[in-house]
Scaffold this motif. Sequence first.
Motif, mmCIF file in Angstrom:
data_model
loop_
_atom_site.group_PDB
_atom_site.id
_atom_site.type_symbol
_atom_site.label_atom_id
_atom_site.label_comp_id
_atom_site.label_asym_id
_atom_site.label_seq_id
_atom_site.Cartn_x
_atom_site.Cartn_y
_atom_site.Cartn_z
ATOM 1 N N ASP A 22 -3.917 2.334 -2.310
ATOM 2 C CA ASP A 22 -5.008 1.371 -2.128
ATOM 3 C C ASP A 22 -5.291 0.540 -3.380
ATOM 4 O O ASP A 22 -5.863 -0.537 -3.292
ATOM 5 N N LYS A 23 -4.870 1.033 -4.560
ATOM 6 C CA LYS A 23 -5.118 0.246 -5.775
ATOM 7 C C LYS A 23 -4.348 -1.076 -5.756
ATOM 8 O O LYS A 23 -4.701 -2.002 -6.477
ATOM 9 N N ILE A 40 -12.568 -4.665 -0.119
ATOM 10 C CA ILE A 40 -11.724 -3.560 0.354
ATOM 11 C C ILE A 40 -12.472 -2.752 1.410
ATOM 12 O O ILE A 40 -11.886 -2.335 2.414
ATOM 13 N N LYS A 68 0.826 -1.205 0.000
ATOM 14 C CA LYS A 68 0.000 0.000 0.000
ATOM 15 C C LYS A 68 0.864 1.260 0.000
ATOM 16 O O LYS A 68 0.496 2.254 -0.632
ATOM 17 N N ASP A 75 -4.723 -3.017 7.538
ATOM 18 C CA ASP A 75 -3.774 -3.874 6.818
ATOM 19 C C ASP A 75 -3.835 -5.304 7.351
ATOM 20 O O ASP A 75 -3.659 -6.253 6.591
ATOM 21 N N LEU A 98 -4.523 -3.168 -3.459
ATOM 22 C CA LEU A 98 -5.470 -4.147 -2.925
ATOM 23 C C LEU A 98 -6.366 -4.721 -4.026
ATOM 24 O O LEU A 98 -6.855 -5.840 -3.904
ATOM 25 N N LYS A 109 -10.738 -2.916 6.701
ATOM 26 C CA LYS A 109 -10.473 -1.565 7.200
ATOM 27 C C LYS A 109 -9.060 -1.383 7.728
ATOM 28 O O LYS A 109 -8.668 -0.290 8.080
#
Length: 124
Positions: free
Chosen positions: A21-22, A33, A16, A39, A24, A37
């Motif tokens: 976040d992309k 996703i 990350k 890692d 994920l 909430k």
Amino acid sequence: MIGIDLVAIERITKLKERFGDKALLKFLSPEEIILAKSDATAAGFYAAKEAISKALSIGISEKCGFMDIKIYKDAKNAPSFTLSKHLIDDYEISDLSLSITHENGFAIAVAVIEGSKSSKKLWH
């Protein structure tokens, strides 16, 4: 069929940090996703998908990609999952179970899948 996987939470944190976040989206759907909430939860979901694919004895592959496995939480907030229709049909899956935990920097998941067919023959 049973599968287990262990993931260092730091691995997700570094992904990350590097890609945002992309990162994920490589292994989680947008709905997953939202559920992940932290890692630690994202690492648990990654471990779960790996454990599930191992329970099927095919791993993450052309036959079973990350998006063929959908993680969700039930009414009691316990993790569960569904599989793409082709996997349910191919393995004649009748029951699924999933447990995820995280502690001391690691996430671990165990998946149990009951089905009439296995990708591995137990006898010849």
